[in-house]
Scaffold this active site. Structure first.
Site, mmCIF file in Angstrom:
data_model
loop_
_atom_site.group_PDB
_atom_site.id
_atom_site.type_symbol
_atom_site.label_atom_id
_atom_site.label_comp_id
_atom_site.label_asym_id
_atom_site.label_seq_id
_atom_site.Cartn_x
_atom_site.Cartn_y
_atom_site.Cartn_z
ATOM 1 N N SER A 190 -7.794 -0.186 0.686
ATOM 2 C CA SER A 190 -6.315 -0.943 0.457
ATOM 3 C C SER A 190 -6.040 -1.448 1.918
ATOM 4 O O SER A 190 -5.091 -2.654 1.382
ATOM 5 C CB SER A 190 -5.915 0.049 -0.221
ATOM 6 O OG SER A 190 -5.491 1.165 0.444
ATOM 7 N N HIS A 218 -7.624 -1.400 -6.427
ATOM 8 C CA HIS A 218 -7.122 -3.158 -5.603
ATOM 9 C C HIS A 218 -8.636 -3.908 -6.600
ATOM 10 O O HIS A 218 -8.679 -4.822 -6.294
ATOM 11 C CB HIS A 218 -7.536 -3.033 -4.527
ATOM 12 C CG HIS A 218 -6.300 -2.918 -4.148
ATOM 13 N ND1 HIS A 218 -5.134 -3.184 -3.466
ATOM 14 C CD2 HIS A 218 -6.323 -1.745 -3.495
ATOM 15 C CE1 HIS A 218 -4.396 -2.216 -3.536
ATOM 16 N NE2 HIS A 218 -4.939 -1.424 -3.041
ATOM 17 N N LYS A 249 -0.950 -3.195 -9.777
ATOM 18 C CA LYS A 249 -1.545 -4.419 -8.748
ATOM 19 C C LYS A 249 -1.439 -5.699 -9.337
ATOM 20 O O LYS A 249 -0.778 -6.519 -9.887
ATOM 21 C CB LYS A 249 -2.240 -3.724 -7.952
ATOM 22 C CG LYS A 249 -1.558 -3.127 -6.987
ATOM 23 C CD LYS A 249 -2.293 -1.934 -6.175
ATOM 24 C CE LYS A 249 -2.100 -0.997 -5.638
ATOM 25 N NZ LYS A 249 -2.559 0.078 -5.030
HETATM 26 C C1 LIG Z 1 -1.949 1.617 -4.997
HETATM 27 C C2 LIG Z 1 -2.646 2.896 -5.000
HETATM 28 C C3 LIG Z 1 -3.305 3.722 -5.236
HETATM 29 C C4 LIG Z 1 -1.558 3.818 -6.278
HETATM 30 O O1 LIG Z 1 -1.337 3.449 -7.171
HETATM 31 P P1 LIG Z 1 0.228 3.720 -7.659
HETATM 32 O O2 LIG Z 1 0.296 2.914 -9.444
HETATM 33 O O3 LIG Z 1 0.988 2.828 -6.875
HETATM 34 O O4 LIG Z 1 0.492 4.878 -7.482
HETATM 35 C C5 LIG Z 1 -4.100 4.919 -5.791
HETATM 36 N N1 LIG Z 1 -4.780 4.142 -4.912
HETATM 37 C C6 LIG Z 1 -5.257 3.389 -4.397
HETATM 38 C C7 LIG Z 1 -6.456 2.472 -3.890
HETATM 39 C C8 LIG Z 1 -4.344 2.380 -4.192
HETATM 40 O O5 LIG Z 1 -3.862 1.240 -3.513
#
Ligand SMILES: *Cc1c(COP(=O)(O)O)cnc(C)c1O
Length: 403
Positions: A190, A218, A249
């Protein structure tokens, strides 16, 4: 002790964070109707500068899609706001199961389970599948929710150096006699935007009889003909035991999924505490996600647009001599080094109409503070060319141009 004196230590800790340019604060940022690639600072008065959002995760630009809004509105009017209870009590509306069937179809797996968000999916799943006698092998750069899941599980944490398969192999060998072993990795990391060595992880998983969990936060929606994710395009998805991704995302919504075998999902329904002891997701959100899933599969142009955008943006910055993390993803990290320079860089960009946040330790390693740019299909070619020119100006002023 009164509250003033019992919490004095907090005040001191905040002051030392401030000193080290490590203090964080919440900055308001408002959405602009019809412009998902831009944002307003502050509470949204229209006389404030309209910024190009280069730090969002709205990769496919879906966050304001009319079909998603309409789907949510309909269910909101019919069913109201809250689900009223956990899915294991009386909160399990038929739409949850329908969504899970659609996810399982999309991912070509036996079954899927929806969680409130990615953080709760990771903590809930890891705590469910390993415990005190077990060991979890986790990439050093994995997301904090994975680390927290391991801590909650009380399994031993065996952290391997980033993408270092020799180190992982040595740790697996050392712990070969443990009862259960879980290897866990982000698919796309990330804060760095590079990819996991999935093929090698599969080999090691087989060699040592470990389970493999992959987090596609991602990459879900972004890679693959229908946005299935990185595991699909690498041809390894049938060997991944626990496949996780989010709707927060690329899907432009909120929530997360876990998919895999029927056995895995049945087990999680019984053991994942973040599912069992938490209220079901709002029904309207389920409808919004279901619509997003249709759009993610059908609107290929969004993935293509996103890829064109991140590749050209990266090449602009590379030509200008900035030090970037390697990778071929919408995440383009520009390493500036110390925390204060990162903050100054971000502030200068904002003055010039670009929202791009500085990422500092402990989110990234000491000395690798960075501006983490993330691209979206909602950006235009012109916006990105102008942004690159502006980033170059700021880089020259602050003496950050790399080589
Ligand atoms: C953003 C993210 C999460 C958390 O997801 P949310 O739905 O925002 O709680 C988990 N793992 C990774 C790799 C992330 O980038």
């Amino acid at each position: 002790m009164n509250v003033e004196s019992s919490l004095k230590w907090m005040k001191q800790e905040l002051a030392s964070m401030e000193e080290a340019s490590l203090k964080r604060s919440l900055q308001a940022g408002s959405a602009i109707p019809g412009l998902p690639g831009r944002m307003l600072r502050g509470t949204g008065e229209l006389n404030l500068p309209n910024l190009l959002n280069l730090s969002g995760n709205n990769y496919l630009g879906l966050s304001q899609h009319p079909a998603m809004i309409e789907a949510m509105r309909e269910v909101l009017l019919q069913e109201g706001v809250g689900a009223g209870a956990s899915r294991l009590v009386t909160g399990n509306r038929p739409a949850y199961t329908e969504l899970e069937e659609a996810i399982a179809d999309w991912q070509s797996c036996e079954a899927a389970l929806v969680f409130a968000n990615g953080y709760m999916a990771n903590t809930g799943v890891i705590r469910a599948v390993v415990g005190r006698d077990d060991v979890v092998f986790s990439d050093q750069l994995n997301h904090a929710s994975i680390v927290d899941g391991i801590l909650m599980s009380r399994a031993e944490l065996a952290r391997y150096r980033h993408n270092d398969m020799e180190h992982l192999g040595a740790l697996l060998h050392k712990h070969r006699d443990r009862k259960r072993k879980l290897i866990v990795t982000d698919a796309v990391f990330s804060m760095d935007g590079d990819q996991a060595r999935l093929e090698d992880l599969i080999l090691l998983k087989h060699e040592y009889g470990a389970m493999l969990m992959v987090d596609e936060a991602h990459s879900g929606g972004i890679y693959g003909r229908h946005g299935e994710g990185l595991c699909h395009i690498r041809g390894v998805k049938d060997e991944v035991d626990i496949h996780m991704g989010t709707f927060s995302k690329a899907f432009g919504a909120y929530g997360a999924y876990v998919c895999g075998s029927r056995t895995l999902i049945d087990f999680l329904v019984n053991k994942a505490r973040t599912l069992i002891y938490s209220t079901a997701m709002p029904p309207a959100l389920v409808a919004g996600i279901a619509q997003a899933l249709v759009l993610v599969q059908q609107e290929h142009w969004r993935r293509e647009r996103l890829r064109t955008n991140h590749r050209s943006f990266r090449s602009h910055l590379e030509k200008m001599g900035f030090v970037l993390g390697i990778g071929d993803s919408p995440i383009v990290p520009m390493i500036v080094g110390d925390n204060e320079t990162a903050l100054r860089f971000s502030a200068a960009l904002e003055e010039n109409g670009i929202a791009a946040v500085a990422i500092r330790p402990p989110t990234v390693q000491e000395g690798t503070a960075r501006i983490r740019f993330s691209l979206s299909a909602a950006h235009t070619d012109k916006e990105l060319r102008e942004a690159a020119a502006c980033i170059r100006e700021v880089g020259l002023q602050l003496g950050v141009m790399g080589r």
